[in-house]
Motif scaffolding. Structure first.
Motif, PDB file in Angstrom:
ATOM      1  N   MET A   1       2.724  -4.385  -1.972  1.00 18.04           N
ATOM      2  CA  MET A   1       3.235  -3.331  -2.661  1.00 18.04           C
ATOM      3  C   MET A   1       2.965  -1.808  -1.995  1.00 18.04           C
ATOM      4  O   MET A   1       4.083  -1.020  -1.822  1.00 18.04           O
ATOM      5  CB  MET A   1       2.777  -3.208  -4.123  1.00 18.04           C
ATOM      6  N   LYS A   2       1.888  -1.925  -1.247  1.00 17.68           N
ATOM      7  CA  LYS A   2       1.442  -0.626  -0.514  1.00 17.68           C
ATOM      8  C   LYS A   2       2.289  -0.650   0.713  1.00 17.68           C
ATOM      9  O   LYS A   2       2.804   0.364   1.133  1.00 17.68           O
ATOM     10  CB  LYS A   2       0.098  -0.795  -0.102  1.00 17.68           C
ATOM     11  N   GLN A   3       2.727  -1.778   1.554  1.00 15.59           N
ATOM     12  CA  GLN A   3       3.560  -1.680   2.508  1.00 15.59           C
ATOM     13  C   GLN A   3       4.971  -1.220   2.115  1.00 15.59           C
ATOM     14  O   GLN A   3       5.761  -0.664   2.851  1.00 15.59           O
ATOM     15  CB  GLN A   3       3.559  -3.200   3.143  1.00 15.59           C
ATOM     16  N   GLN A   4       5.490  -1.879   1.035  1.00 17.24           N
ATOM     17  CA  GLN A   4       6.745  -1.379   0.517  1.00 17.24           C
ATOM     18  C   GLN A   4       6.878   0.137  -0.087  1.00 17.24           C
ATOM     19  O   GLN A   4       7.972   0.559  -0.287  1.00 17.24           O
ATOM     20  CB  GLN A   4       7.125  -2.392  -0.678  1.00 17.24           C
TER      21      GLN A   4
ATOM     22  N   VAL B   1       5.417   6.726 -15.851  1.00 18.73           N
ATOM     23  CA  VAL B   1       4.635   5.983 -16.713  1.00 18.73           C
ATOM     24  C   VAL B   1       3.638   5.102 -15.816  1.00 18.73           C
ATOM     25  O   VAL B   1       4.004   4.084 -15.168  1.00 18.73           O
ATOM     26  CB  VAL B   1       5.223   5.482 -17.671  1.00 18.73           C
ATOM     27  N   THR B   2       2.499   5.828 -15.697  1.00 20.87           N
ATOM     28  CA  THR B   2       1.384   4.897 -15.195  1.00 20.87           C
ATOM     29  C   THR B   2      -0.138   5.189 -15.705  1.00 20.87           C
ATOM     30  O   THR B   2      -0.194   6.413 -16.217  1.00 20.87           O
ATOM     31  CB  THR B   2       1.477   5.240 -13.506  1.00 20.87           C
ATOM     32  N   GLY B   3      -0.826   4.331 -15.801  1.00 19.31           N
ATOM     33  CA  GLY B   3      -2.132   4.365 -16.423  1.00 19.31           C
ATOM     34  C   GLY B   3      -2.054   4.288 -17.995  1.00 19.31           C
ATOM     35  O   GLY B   3      -2.969   4.540 -18.560  1.00 19.31           O
ATOM     36  N   ALA B   4      -0.785   3.934 -18.506  1.00 17.69           N
ATOM     37  CA  ALA B   4      -0.643   4.406 -19.957  1.00 17.69           C
ATOM     38  C   ALA B   4      -0.811   2.476 -20.547  1.00 17.69           C
ATOM     39  O   ALA B   4      -0.556   1.667 -19.790  1.00 17.69           O
ATOM     40  CB  ALA B   4       0.620   4.756 -20.382  1.00 17.69           C
TER      41      ALA B   4
ATOM     42  N   LYS C   1      -5.792   1.494 -15.910  1.00 17.34           N
ATOM     43  CA  LYS C   1      -5.930   2.624 -15.550  1.00 17.34           C
ATOM     44  C   LYS C   1      -6.411   2.845 -14.441  1.00 17.34           C
ATOM     45  O   LYS C   1      -6.220   3.668 -13.650  1.00 17.34           O
ATOM     46  CB  LYS C   1      -6.915   3.223 -16.505  1.00 17.34           C
ATOM     47  N   GLN C   2      -7.565   2.207 -13.892  1.00 17.45           N
ATOM     48  CA  GLN C   2      -8.238   2.313 -12.437  1.00 17.45           C
ATOM     49  C   GLN C   2      -7.530   2.083 -11.418  1.00 17.45           C
ATOM     50  O   GLN C   2      -7.170   2.896 -10.708  1.00 17.45           O
ATOM     51  CB  GLN C   2      -9.589   1.413 -12.344  1.00 17.45           C
ATOM     52  N   TRP C   3      -6.381   0.992 -11.555  1.00 17.13           N
ATOM     53  CA  TRP C   3      -5.703   0.660 -10.332  1.00 17.13           C
ATOM     54  C   TRP C   3      -4.558   1.723 -10.188  1.00 17.13           C
ATOM     55  O   TRP C   3      -3.958   2.108  -9.299  1.00 17.13           O
ATOM     56  CB  TRP C   3      -4.899  -0.604 -10.495  1.00 17.13           C
TER      57      TRP C   3
ATOM     58  N   ARG D   1      -0.421   7.291  -5.539  1.00 16.90           N
ATOM     59  CA  ARG D   1       0.190   8.184  -4.262  1.00 16.90           C
ATOM     60  C   ARG D   1       0.804   7.230  -3.240  1.00 16.90           C
ATOM     61  O   ARG D   1       1.547   7.625  -2.276  1.00 16.90           O
ATOM     62  CB  ARG D   1      -0.884   8.851  -3.623  1.00 16.90           C
ATOM     63  N   MET D   2       0.754   5.740  -3.725  1.00 13.78           N
ATOM     64  CA  MET D   2       1.207   4.981  -2.717  1.00 13.78           C
ATOM     65  C   MET D   2       2.566   4.096  -3.490  1.00 13.78           C
ATOM     66  O   MET D   2       2.934   3.022  -2.830  1.00 13.78           O
ATOM     67  CB  MET D   2       0.318   3.750  -2.283  1.00 13.78           C
TER      68      MET D   2
END
Length: 265
Positions: free
Chosen positions: A133-136, A240-243, A171-173, A179-180
């Motif tokens: 996923m980071k690469q993408q 929406v992230t961390g929710a 939440k941590q991830w 930012r990636m």
């Protein structure tokens, strides 16, 4: 309003989705929903699902998610075959009948097995898909938690804490990888009509009382959880992230699964 299945349509063409614990229950419903929305779906489970329940574009890989090498090998196979991973649904989980004890009476092997699948399994699968996923610069991870992450009952002293940890994992991830281009969310279902919940209700003496504790007056359907997951993994939820989303028929607003001493001495 009738209690009828209502699947929202999304277009997941050219998207590759991994669903752990996809062979039955909520996981199977999520596999079916993504497949109906044109995704390539990888069903990951330790048990081969009934082929009649899986659409043609669902690919089954046998994997014990508590085992690092099996997780790594499975993810490598997906990347080698399909070239990308757009979403991971961490769903594999167990709540066996012999887990319903206070912690001082809980068999240690049951504790270890639950932590291995319900917590370590989420960690291992995420750890292995994140580099792709980071690469993408794109991807979504959705942890299936539980209403028991937010409120508890007697004799479930391991399942609830693990599910609360699944929410904190998300939440941590989410913070680590925002930012990636990677979003991470969680879903906390209430009581949903699945084989695991039916077995749990049988172990506790029936489900009518639990259904009535949901303000809507019933337990939920698998497709209602799948719809929530489909939205969270779609571009419609891009901010929406961390929710954590509770899909629980109002149980969270009501505040409790049960009177902790009802029917007990």
């Amino acid at each position: 309003m009738k209690n009828e299945k209502a699947m929202v349509r999304y277009d997941y063409s050219d998207r590759v989705v991994i669903v752990t614990g996809g062979g039955s229950g909520i996981g199977l419903g999520i596999c079916q929903a993504f497949a109906e929305s044109n995704a390539t779906v990888i069903c990951v489970d330790i048990d081969q699902p009934d082929s009649t329940e899986l659409p043609d574009q669902v690919v089954f890989y046998h994997c014990d998610v508590s085992d690092q090498e099996q997780c790594s090998s499975t993810v490598r196979k997906v990347i080698d075959r399909f070239g990308r991973i757009d979403a991971l649904i961490n769903n594999a989980g167990i709540q066996p009948a012999d887990s319903y004890h206070p912690i001082d009476e809980l068999p240690e092997n049951v504790f270890d097995r639950m932590v291995g699948i319900n917590f370590r399994g989420y960690h291992l699968m995420a750890r292995n898909v994140i580099p792709q996923m980071k690469q993408q610069q794109r991807g979504v991870i959705c942890n299936i938690a539980s209403g028991q992450a937010h409120r508890t009952a007697r004799h479930v002293g391991v399942y609830g804490p693990i599910k609360a940890a699944n929410i904190m994992q998300a939440k941590q991830w989410a913070v680590e990888y925002a930012r990636m281009g990677i979003r991470v969310v969680s879903v906390s279902p209430g009581a949903i009509d699945t084989p695991m919940v039916r077995a749990s209700l049988e172990a506790q003496g029936g489900g009518e009382a639990l259904a009535n504790r949901h303000p809507v007056g019933r337990i939920g359907r698998v497709d209602e959880v799948a719809n929530a997951v489909m939205w969270l993994c779609s571009d419609s939820a891009s901010f929406v992230t961390g929710a954590d989303l509770e899909v629980d028929g109002g149980l969270g607003a009501f505040g409790a699964f049960a009177d902790p001493y009802e029917g007990k001495t």
